[in-house]
Scaffold this active site. Structure first.
Site, PDB file in Angstrom:
ATOM      1  N   THR A 125       0.812  -1.221   0.000  1.00 28.78           N
ATOM      2  CA  THR A 125       0.000   0.000   0.000  1.00 28.78           C
ATOM      3  C   THR A 125       0.845   1.270   0.000  1.00 28.78           C
ATOM      4  O   THR A 125       1.957   1.289   0.558  1.00 28.78           O
ATOM      5  CB  THR A 125      -0.909  -0.001   1.257  1.00 28.78           C
ATOM      6  N   GLU A 127       0.315   3.585   1.859  1.00 25.28           N
ATOM      7  CA  GLU A 127       0.465   3.967   3.268  1.00 25.28           C
ATOM      8  C   GLU A 127       1.878   3.683   3.779  1.00 25.28           C
ATOM      9  O   GLU A 127       2.308   4.269   4.771  1.00 25.28           O
ATOM     10  CB  GLU A 127      -0.555   3.225   4.138  1.00 25.28           C
ATOM     11  N   TYR A 149      -1.554   0.177  10.959  1.00 26.18           N
ATOM     12  CA  TYR A 149      -1.885  -0.482   9.683  1.00 26.18           C
ATOM     13  C   TYR A 149      -0.663  -0.468   8.768  1.00 26.18           C
ATOM     14  O   TYR A 149      -0.264  -1.503   8.220  1.00 26.18           O
ATOM     15  CB  TYR A 149      -3.054   0.255   9.004  1.00 26.18           C
ATOM     16  N   LYS A 153       1.679  -3.572   7.373  1.00 25.42           N
ATOM     17  CA  LYS A 153       1.858  -3.835   5.940  1.00 25.42           C
ATOM     18  C   LYS A 153       3.343  -3.754   5.542  1.00 25.42           C
ATOM     19  O   LYS A 153       3.748  -4.339   4.544  1.00 25.42           O
ATOM     20  CB  LYS A 153       1.035  -2.838   5.125  1.00 25.42           C
TER      21      LYS A 153
HETATM   22  P1  NAP Z   1     -11.517  -4.509   2.198  1.00 25.86           P
HETATM   23  O1  NAP Z   1     -12.696  -4.131   1.352  1.00 25.86           O
HETATM   24  O2  NAP Z   1     -11.421  -4.011   3.586  1.00 25.86           O
HETATM   25  O3  NAP Z   1     -11.436  -6.113   2.210  1.00 25.86           O
HETATM   26  C1  NAP Z   1     -10.593  -6.802   3.079  1.00 25.86           C
HETATM   27  C2  NAP Z   1     -11.134  -8.208   3.269  1.00 25.86           C
HETATM   28  O4  NAP Z   1     -10.271  -8.913   4.183  1.00 25.86           O
HETATM   29  C3  NAP Z   1     -12.535  -8.270   3.870  1.00 25.86           C
HETATM   30  O5  NAP Z   1     -13.357  -9.023   3.032  1.00 25.86           O
HETATM   31  C4  NAP Z   1     -12.335  -8.969   5.210  1.00 25.86           C
HETATM   32  O6  NAP Z   1     -13.356  -9.861   5.558  1.00 25.86           O
HETATM   33  C5  NAP Z   1     -11.068  -9.780   4.963  1.00 25.86           C
HETATM   34  N1  NAP Z   1     -10.427 -10.173   6.226  1.00 25.86           N
HETATM   35  C6  NAP Z   1     -10.172  -9.385   7.291  1.00 25.86           C
HETATM   36  N2  NAP Z   1      -9.627 -10.103   8.282  1.00 25.86           N
HETATM   37  C7  NAP Z   1      -9.547 -11.388   7.843  1.00 25.86           C
HETATM   38  C8  NAP Z   1      -9.109 -12.599   8.425  1.00 25.86           C
HETATM   39  N3  NAP Z   1      -8.627 -12.664   9.659  1.00 25.86           N
HETATM   40  N4  NAP Z   1      -9.156 -13.739   7.677  1.00 25.86           N
HETATM   41  C9  NAP Z   1      -9.672 -13.716   6.433  1.00 25.86           C
HETATM   42  N5  NAP Z   1     -10.128 -12.591   5.828  1.00 25.86           N
HETATM   43  C10 NAP Z   1     -10.065 -11.428   6.535  1.00 25.86           C
HETATM   44  O7  NAP Z   1     -10.167  -4.095   1.437  1.00 25.86           O
HETATM   45  P2  NAP Z   1      -9.934  -3.680  -0.085  1.00 25.86           P
HETATM   46  O8  NAP Z   1     -10.136  -2.218  -0.227  1.00 25.86           O
HETATM   47  O9  NAP Z   1     -10.611  -4.625  -0.963  1.00 25.86           O
HETATM   48  O10 NAP Z   1      -8.352  -3.884  -0.172  1.00 25.86           O
HETATM   49  C11 NAP Z   1      -7.791  -5.151  -0.478  1.00 25.86           C
HETATM   50  C12 NAP Z   1      -6.391  -5.221   0.079  1.00 25.86           C
HETATM   51  O11 NAP Z   1      -5.581  -4.198  -0.506  1.00 25.86           O
HETATM   52  C13 NAP Z   1      -6.262  -5.028   1.566  1.00 25.86           C
HETATM   53  O12 NAP Z   1      -5.221  -5.858   2.010  1.00 25.86           O
HETATM   54  C14 NAP Z   1      -5.883  -3.578   1.725  1.00 25.86           C
HETATM   55  O13 NAP Z   1      -5.163  -3.391   2.929  1.00 25.86           O
HETATM   56  C15 NAP Z   1      -5.017  -3.375   0.506  1.00 25.86           C
HETATM   57  N6  NAP Z   1      -5.006  -2.035  -0.077  1.00 25.86           N
HETATM   58  C16 NAP Z   1      -6.167  -1.403  -0.365  1.00 25.86           C
HETATM   59  C17 NAP Z   1      -6.135  -0.178  -0.985  1.00 25.86           C
HETATM   60  C18 NAP Z   1      -7.392   0.555  -1.365  1.00 25.86           C
HETATM   61  O14 NAP Z   1      -7.329   1.762  -1.628  1.00 25.86           O
HETATM   62  N7  NAP Z   1      -8.519  -0.117  -1.465  1.00 25.86           N
HETATM   63  C19 NAP Z   1      -4.889   0.409  -1.327  1.00 25.86           C
HETATM   64  C20 NAP Z   1      -3.731  -0.290  -1.031  1.00 25.86           C
HETATM   65  C21 NAP Z   1      -3.781  -1.525  -0.423  1.00 25.86           C
HETATM   66  P3  NAP Z   1     -14.789  -9.367   6.106  1.00 25.86           P
HETATM   67  O15 NAP Z   1     -15.564  -8.957   4.885  1.00 25.86           O
HETATM   68  O16 NAP Z   1     -15.314 -10.586   6.771  1.00 25.86           O
HETATM   69  O17 NAP Z   1     -14.528  -8.219   7.039  1.00 25.86           O
HETATM   70  O1  F7E Z   2      -8.841   8.233   4.369  1.00 31.45           O
HETATM   71  C1  F7E Z   2      -9.067  11.648   5.661  1.00 31.45           C
HETATM   72  C2  F7E Z   2      -8.198  10.661   6.410  1.00 31.45           C
HETATM   73  O2  F7E Z   2      -9.923   6.188   5.260  1.00 31.45           O
HETATM   74  C3  F7E Z   2      -8.293   9.092   3.403  1.00 31.45           C
HETATM   75  C4  F7E Z   2      -7.297   2.159   2.743  1.00 31.45           C
HETATM   76  O3  F7E Z   2      -7.838   1.484   1.640  1.00 31.45           O
HETATM   77  O4  F7E Z   2      -6.084   3.649   1.314  1.00 31.45           O
HETATM   78  C5  F7E Z   2      -7.027   3.600   2.363  1.00 31.45           C
HETATM   79  O5  F7E Z   2      -6.528   4.281   3.515  1.00 31.45           O
HETATM   80  C6  F7E Z   2      -7.953  10.432   4.030  1.00 31.45           C
HETATM   81  C7  F7E Z   2      -7.171  10.324   5.336  1.00 31.45           C
HETATM   82  O6  F7E Z   2      -8.269   6.030   3.347  1.00 31.45           O
HETATM   83  C8  F7E Z   2     -12.379  11.451   7.097  1.00 31.45           C
HETATM   84  O7  F7E Z   2      -7.664  11.255   7.589  1.00 31.45           O
HETATM   85  C9  F7E Z   2     -10.962  13.005   6.589  1.00 31.45           C
HETATM   86  O8  F7E Z   2      -6.166  11.284   5.339  1.00 31.45           O
HETATM   87  O9  F7E Z   2     -10.476   6.954   2.925  1.00 31.45           O
HETATM   88  P1  F7E Z   2      -9.475   6.799   3.988  1.00 31.45           P
HETATM   89  P2  F7E Z   2      -6.738   5.833   3.765  1.00 31.45           P
HETATM   90  O10 F7E Z   2      -6.539   6.063   5.209  1.00 31.45           O
HETATM   91  O11 F7E Z   2      -5.925   6.642   2.826  1.00 31.45           O
HETATM   92  C10 F7E Z   2      -4.807   3.070   1.624  1.00 31.45           C
HETATM   93  C11 F7E Z   2      -3.945   3.171   0.386  1.00 31.45           C
HETATM   94  C12 F7E Z   2      -4.914   1.708   2.182  1.00 31.45           C
HETATM   95  O12 F7E Z   2      -4.017   0.889   2.018  1.00 31.45           O
HETATM   96  C13 F7E Z   2      -5.998   1.468   3.181  1.00 31.45           C
HETATM   97  O13 F7E Z   2      -6.263   0.077   3.312  1.00 31.45           O
HETATM   98  O14 F7E Z   2      -9.184  11.081   4.363  1.00 31.45           O
HETATM   99  N1  F7E Z   2     -10.407  11.825   6.243  1.00 31.45           N
HETATM  100  N2  F7E Z   2     -12.179  12.810   7.124  1.00 31.45           N
HETATM  101  C14 F7E Z   2     -11.258  10.843   6.534  1.00 31.45           C
HETATM  102  N3  F7E Z   2     -11.171   9.504   6.345  1.00 31.45           N
HETATM  103  C15 F7E Z   2     -12.230   8.763   6.744  1.00 31.45           C
HETATM  104  N4  F7E Z   2     -12.172   7.427   6.550  1.00 31.45           N
HETATM  105  N5  F7E Z   2     -13.356   9.326   7.318  1.00 31.45           N
HETATM  106  C16 F7E Z   2     -13.482  10.667   7.515  1.00 31.45           C
HETATM  107  O15 F7E Z   2     -14.496  11.147   8.011  1.00 31.45           O
END
Ligand code: NAP
Ligand code: F7E
Length: 339
Positions: A125, A127, A149, A153
């Site tokens: 990520t 992050e 987090y 990662k």
């Molecule tokens: P998500 O919607 O939160 O999906 C994560 C999945 O992991 C959920 O279905 C959750 O199950 C499952 N999970 C959690 N704990 C588990 C466990 N102990 N055993 C088995 N499964 C488990 O995430 P996403 O946005 O699709 O992202 C996919 C991956 O990419 C994640 O690893 C995330 O950290 C990473 N990532 C995401 C982004 C982004 O912007 N979306 C960017 C960079 C990296 P439940 O449905 O049961 O909760």
């Molecule tokens: O926050 C700000 C918050 O929670 C984005 C995950 O998929 O992407 C995701 O992580 C920004 C942050 O995503 C609110 O403080 C303001 O600066 O949508 P987010 P994230 O933290 O960037 C990365 C790449 C991953 O890997 C993660 O799994 O928005 N923010 N106000 C807020 N964020 C939330 N959630 N809610 C608010 O009310």
């Protein structure tokens, strides 16, 4: 026919990736943990629920992971399961580390012991860059994680690289910047804002409450990012790649864009109570609330995807404006159907 396992099958990326792999002729297995909620709404929405074979594999349960690897011997595993919400990781750091770090290691150990030819994708990520050391961030930019987090990662990222170097395993890490879609969970800011704005338009709620609106991100479109995962796994050489759009926008701009799409003037109240503008009905539409601030924030992320473009031929087509348009249109449609 290639056999792939997707962990995190119920999540946003799991659903889109399953659809893509099915289209590519794969046999797709989804690893799920037990839950009292038996719905697979994302898979159902994409009309693929019946085509994905669900197996139980909780990343916390070592014996599950070992048994699955021993039994199925997959061609490819995409490790998308995670406690993925940054804010929650401050409240549940041990759980986050156990799932994200140790969960990844459990799978890698199981592959090493029982299924050495299985290719492995790790969901790294942006992050990891946290307090950024250069702008834009690329594969060589040093990491500086800013949340439990991100630290979890970081371990997962390096252990994946280490197993590639130590044991010659086909392991890749996709360093993905934020990617969103109508399938995004409601707690993330894009979906939260889009949902709130559409509800305001339909008269269902009066306002939204958010945290730090100055934070800046590089937001892309999830279906394009899962295609990047597939390309990484099907390239002859295992390597790590940044996927991003190269565009940077603040949370404030996101809110402004979403409100502009439904023709509502925004009036704001900041966390000190100061009001900026009042809308036609005399209502505050966006309120800043300390509750949504993080103990340590990632202020700015923007990625350089030129390596993925050059080596994989990957390039994003949907940028910020289009992404928010897609999300608002879909959200409005869904809310009207529910009404
Ligand atoms: P998500 O919607 O939160 O999906 C994560 C999945 O992991 C959920 O279905 C959750 O199950 C499952 N999970 C959690 N704990 C588990 C466990 N102990 N055993 C088995 N499964 C488990 O995430 P996403 O946005 O699709 O992202 C996919 C991956 O990419 C994640 O690893 C995330 O950290 C990473 N990532 C995401 C982004 C982004 O912007 N979306 C960017 C960079 C990296 P439940 O449905 O049961 O909760
Ligand atoms: O926050 C700000 C918050 O929670 C984005 C995950 O998929 O992407 C995701 O992580 C920004 C942050 O995503 C609110 O403080 C303001 O600066 O949508 P987010 P994230 O933290 O960037 C990365 C790449 C991953 O890997 C993660 O799994 O928005 N923010 N106000 C807020 N964020 C939330 N959630 N809610 C608010 O009310």
């Amino acid at each position: 026919m290639k056999k792939a396992l997707i962990t995190g099958i119920r999540g946003q990326d799991g659903a889109y990736l399953a659809k893509l792999l099915l289209e590519q002729g794969y046999q797709v297995y989804g690893a799920d943990r037990r839950s009292s909620d038996s719905s697979y709404w994302r898979l159902e929405k994409l009309k693929i629920k019946d085509k994905v074979k669900i197996i139980y594999m909780d990343l916390l349960e070592e014996s599950n992971v070992y048994e699955v690897m021993r039994t199925y011997k997959f061609d490819e595993i995409y490790n998308l399961a995670a406690q993925s919400f940054v804010q929650v990781s401050f409240n549940q750091p041990l759980l986050t580390a156990n799932v994200n770090s140790m969960g990844t290691l459990r799978i890698l150990e199981a592959i090493r012991l029982f299924s050495r030819d299985t290719k492995f994708y790790q969901a790294s990520t942006s992050e990891l860059y946290g307090k950024v050391q250069e702008i834009p961030q690329r594969e060589t930019t040093p990491f500086y994680p800013r949340s439990p987090y991100a630290v979890s990662k970081l371990f997962a990222h390096w252990i994946t690289v280490n197993y590639r170097e130590a044991y010659g395993m086909f392991n890749v890490c996709g360093i993905l910047f934020n990617h969103e879609s109508p399938l995004r969970s409601i707690e993330f800011i894009t979906k939260k804002v889009v949902n709130g704005v559409c509800k305001i338009k339909l008269g269902l709620v009066d306002k939204i409450e958010v945290g730090n609106i100055e934070a800046k991100r590089d937001w892309g479109y999830a279906p394009e990012y899962v295609y990047g995962m597939y390309l990484m796994m099907n390239h002859p050489n295992p390597d790590d790649f940044v996927l991003a759009t190269g565009e940077i926008h603040s949370v404030k701009e996101l809110i402004e864009k979403a409100f502009s799409l439904v023709d509502i003037y925004i009036s704001w109240q900041d966390k000190d109570g100061k009001i900026i503008g009042v809308d036609q009905q005399g209502k505050i539409r966006v309120q800043t609330n300390q509750e949504y601030y993080r103990p340590s924030e990632v202020d700015i992320l923007v990625g350089d995807y030129s390596k993925a473009k050059q080596i994989l031929g990957w390039e994003p087509k949907v940028k910020f404006d289009k992404l928010i348009e897609i999300m608002v249109e879909e959200e409005m449609k869904e809310l009207k159907e529910k009404k």
